[in-house]
Design a protein around this motif. Structure first.
Motif, short mmCIF file in Angstrom:
data_model
loop_
_atom_site.label_atom_id
_atom_site.label_comp_id
_atom_site.label_asym_id
_atom_site.label_seq_id
_atom_site.Cartn_x
_atom_site.Cartn_y
_atom_site.Cartn_z
N SER A 143 -53.88 33.73 9.48
CA SER A 143 -54.90 32.89 8.86
C SER A 143 -54.31 31.50 8.62
O SER A 143 -53.09 31.31 8.77
N ASN A 144 -55.16 30.57 8.19
CA ASN A 144 -54.66 29.23 7.86
C ASN A 144 -53.66 29.30 6.72
O ASN A 144 -52.64 28.59 6.72
N ALA A 145 -53.96 30.16 5.73
CA ALA A 145 -53.07 30.29 4.57
C ALA A 145 -51.70 30.81 5.03
O ALA A 145 -50.65 30.38 4.52
N ASP A 146 -51.71 31.72 5.99
CA ASP A 146 -50.50 32.28 6.55
C ASP A 146 -49.65 31.17 7.22
O ASP A 146 -48.43 31.07 7.02
N LEU A 147 -50.35 30.32 7.97
CA LEU A 147 -49.68 29.21 8.66
C LEU A 147 -49.10 28.22 7.64
O LEU A 147 -47.95 27.78 7.75
N GLN A 148 -49.89 27.92 6.63
CA GLN A 148 -49.43 26.98 5.59
C GLN A 148 -48.25 27.58 4.83
O GLN A 148 -47.30 26.88 4.48
N LYS B 20 -36.26 28.17 16.98
CA LYS B 20 -37.68 28.38 16.66
C LYS B 20 -37.87 29.76 16.04
O LYS B 20 -37.20 30.71 16.42
N VAL B 21 -38.81 29.82 15.12
CA VAL B 21 -39.09 31.08 14.44
C VAL B 21 -40.48 31.57 14.81
O VAL B 21 -41.40 30.77 14.92
N PHE B 22 -40.60 32.88 15.05
CA PHE B 22 -41.96 33.41 15.23
C PHE B 22 -42.30 34.44 14.17
O PHE B 22 -43.46 34.82 14.02
N THR B 23 -41.29 34.88 13.37
CA THR B 23 -41.55 35.83 12.28
C THR B 23 -42.16 35.08 11.11
O THR B 23 -41.46 34.56 10.25
N MET B 24 -43.49 35.02 11.08
CA MET B 24 -44.18 34.24 10.04
C MET B 24 -44.03 34.84 8.65
O MET B 24 -44.14 34.16 7.64
N SER B 25 -43.81 36.16 8.60
CA SER B 25 -43.82 36.85 7.31
C SER B 25 -42.55 36.62 6.50
O SER B 25 -42.56 36.73 5.28
N ASP B 26 -41.44 36.32 7.19
CA ASP B 26 -40.17 36.13 6.47
C ASP B 26 -39.34 35.07 7.21
O ASP B 26 -38.37 35.38 7.89
N VAL B 27 -39.76 33.82 7.06
CA VAL B 27 -39.11 32.74 7.80
C VAL B 27 -37.65 32.60 7.35
O VAL B 27 -36.75 32.44 8.18
N GLN B 28 -37.42 32.70 6.04
CA GLN B 28 -36.05 32.55 5.53
C GLN B 28 -35.12 33.61 6.12
O GLN B 28 -34.02 33.30 6.57
N GLY B 29 -35.58 34.86 6.13
CA GLY B 29 -34.76 35.95 6.70
C GLY B 29 -34.48 35.70 8.17
O GLY B 29 -33.36 35.88 8.66
N ALA B 30 -35.52 35.28 8.91
CA ALA B 30 -35.37 35.01 10.34
C ALA B 30 -34.39 33.87 10.56
O ALA B 30 -33.55 33.91 11.48
N PHE B 31 -34.46 32.86 9.70
CA PHE B 31 -33.56 31.71 9.84
C PHE B 31 -32.10 32.14 9.59
O PHE B 31 -31.20 31.76 10.34
N ASP B 32 -31.89 32.95 8.56
CA ASP B 32 -30.53 33.42 8.27
C ASP B 32 -29.97 34.20 9.47
O ASP B 32 -28.81 34.02 9.85
N ILE C 199 -52.13 21.26 13.25
CA ILE C 199 -51.32 20.29 12.49
C ILE C 199 -52.08 19.86 11.23
O ILE C 199 -51.51 19.82 10.14
N ARG C 200 -53.38 19.60 11.40
CA ARG C 200 -54.19 19.22 10.22
C ARG C 200 -54.11 20.31 9.16
O ARG C 200 -54.03 20.02 7.97
N THR C 201 -54.14 21.55 9.60
CA THR C 201 -54.10 22.68 8.65
C THR C 201 -52.82 22.65 7.82
O THR C 201 -52.86 22.77 6.60
N ILE C 202 -51.67 22.46 8.48
CA ILE C 202 -50.45 22.47 7.66
C ILE C 202 -50.32 21.19 6.83
O ILE C 202 -49.78 21.22 5.74
N LEU C 203 -50.88 20.08 7.35
CA LEU C 203 -50.78 18.83 6.59
C LEU C 203 -51.58 18.89 5.28
O LEU C 203 -51.30 18.17 4.33
N GLU C 204 -52.58 19.79 5.23
CA GLU C 204 -53.37 19.93 4.00
C GLU C 204 -52.49 20.29 2.81
O GLU C 204 -52.76 19.91 1.68
N THR C 205 -51.43 21.07 3.07
CA THR C 205 -50.58 21.53 1.95
C THR C 205 -49.13 21.09 2.08
O THR C 205 -48.31 21.41 1.22
N ALA C 206 -48.81 20.36 3.15
CA ALA C 206 -47.39 20.03 3.41
C ALA C 206 -46.83 18.97 2.46
O ALA C 206 -47.54 18.05 2.06
#
Ligand code: NAP
Length: 287
Positions: free
Chosen positions: A117-122, A81-93, A150-157
Motif C-alpha cells: 500500500s502507499n502507507a507501506d511504501l512511505q 538495494k533493498v526489496f524487503t519492505m517489512s524490515d528494511v533495517q534488518g535487510a540493510f544490516d 515519488i509523490r507518494t513518498i514525498l508526502e511524508t518524507a
C-alpha cells in the motif's frame, strides 16, 4: 557519527558495473567464483562504481572481489538495494555483513511494487531515512519509481530521494519522468542502456547509431552509454566479456556532439521498447 565522507555521484562514479540481470543468482548460499573474478576484473579495468542488490544474491561476491582487488573500499562507490519492505533495517544490516563493509554509498528501495500500500511504501522510506541518519549510507534513493510513487513518498518524507534508478535508453527515454526528477533534484540513474542493440534490435536508430559510433571510432554500445552520460544520467551496464567491459569504460572519456545526442534521441523516440515491468504499464505508455 559516521567517519565516512559522502561521495558525490559524479566523474567515474557515473558509470556503474552491474551485478544484476545476467549475474543474479537464485541460491544465496553458493558463492559464484566467476562473478568474483569478473568484479575484480572490473575494478582492475577502472570501474569505481559497483551496483548490487539484496535481490541479486551477489553481495557476497562483490564484497569478496573488493577485498581481493586491493582497491581501497574508500575509492569505490557501492550502490545497494533493498526489496524487503517489512524490515528494511534488518535487510540493510545483512547487506553490510554480506558485503563485508560498514558503509554503502547509495541505498535504494528496489521496487515500489513490493509495497502492499502507499502507507507501506512511505513506511519503508521512513526506515531508509533512519538508516541515513545512522551515517551508514552516503545517500538514499529509489528504483523503478514512477512520478506517482515519488509523490507518494514525498508526502511524508523528511529526506528527498537522491536518485531514481530506472530502465532508460533511446527507446525508453521517459522524458516526463526525467523532467520531474530535475524539478525535484533527483538524479536519474539508467539501467538497460544497451537495449537498442541487445534487446530491441533491429530498430530506427541502427544506421545513425552505427555512423555516429564509426565517426568517433567507438562501438555502438559506447555511443549508447555516452548518450545517457552526456545528458547527466548515471548508467549501470554489465557484461560477462572482458573486452566489452573494457570497451564500455571509453564512454567516460569520449564526447559526442550535441547534435549527435539529439539525433539519437530523435530516432530513438520513433520506437518504444520496455524490457521490464510491462504488466504495470500500458503498451504505449512511455513514462
Ligand atoms: N534497479 C533495477 O531494477 C535494475 C534492473 C535491471 C538492471 N539493473 C542493474 O543494471 C545493470 C545493467 O543492466 P542490464 O543488464 O539490463 O544492462 P545492459 O548493459 O543494457 O545489458 C547487458 C547485457 O548486454 C550484453 N552486452 C553488453 N555489451 C554488449 C555489446 N557491446 N554488444 C552486445 N551485447 C552486449 C551483455 O551480454 P555479454 O555478457 O555477452 O556482454 C549483457 O547480457 C544490472 O547488472 C543491474 O546491476 C537494475
Amino acid at each position: 557519527m559516521s567517519a565516512h565522507k559522502p561521495k558525490a555521484l559524479d566523474g567515474s562514479f557515473m558509470l556503474a558495473f552491474g551485478t544484476g540481470s545476467t549475474w543474479r543468482k537464485e541460491d544465496s548460499e553458493a558463492l559464484n567464483t566467476g562473478l568474483i573474478e569478473i568484479v575484480k576484473e572490473a575494478l582492475q579495468l577502472g570501474y569505481r562504481h559497483l551496483d548490487t542488490a539484496e535481490l541479486y544474491n551477489t553481495e557476497r561476491e562483490v564484497g569478496e572481489a573488493i577485498k581481493q582487488s586491493g582497491v581501497p573500499v574508500s575509492e569505490i562507490y557501492i550502490t545497494g538495494k533493498v526489496f524487503t519492505m517489512s524490515d528494511v533495517q534488518g535487510a540493510f544490516d545483512r547487506t553490510l555483513q554480506r558485503l563485508g563493509v560498514d558503509y554503502v554509498d547509495l541505498y535504494l528501495l528496489h521496487h515500489p511494487y513490493f509495497a502492499k500500500s502507499n502507507a507501506d511504501l512511505q513506511g519503508a522510506w521512513t526506515e531508509l531515512e533512519t538508516i541515513y541518519d545512522s551515517g551508514k549510507v552516503g545517500a538514499i534513493g529509489v528504483s523503478n519509481f514512477t512520478e506517482d510513487h515519488i509523490r507518494t513518498i514525498l508526502e511524508t518524507a523528511r529526506i528527498r530521494p537522491a536518485c531514481n534508478q530506472i530502465e532508460l535508453n533511446p527507446y525508453l527515454q521517459r522524458t516526463q519522468l526525467q523532467q520531474y526528477h530535475k524539478k525535484q533534484g533527483i538524479q536519474t540513474f539508467a539501467f538497460s542502456p544497451l537495449s537498442p542493440i541487445v534487446r530491441a534490435s533491429p530498430g530506427p536508430l541502427d544506421s545513425d547509431l552505427e555512423s555516429i559510433a564509426k565517426k568517433h571510432g567507438i562501438s555502438t554500445a559506447v555511443a549508447l552509454i555516452r548518450w545517457a552520460l552526456q545528458q547527466g544520467i548515471a548508467v549501470a551496464t554489465t557484461s560477462t566479456d572482458k573486452a566489452r567491459m573494457k570497451d564500455h569504460l571509453l564512454a567516460l572519456d569520449v564526447s559526442l556532439l550535441e547534435k549527435e545526442v539529439a539525433l539519437i534521441s530523435r530516432f530513438g523516440a520513433e520506437k518504444h521498447f520496455r524490457g521490464r515491468w510491462n504488466d504495470k504499464f500500458a503498451p504505449d505508455d512511455r513514462s
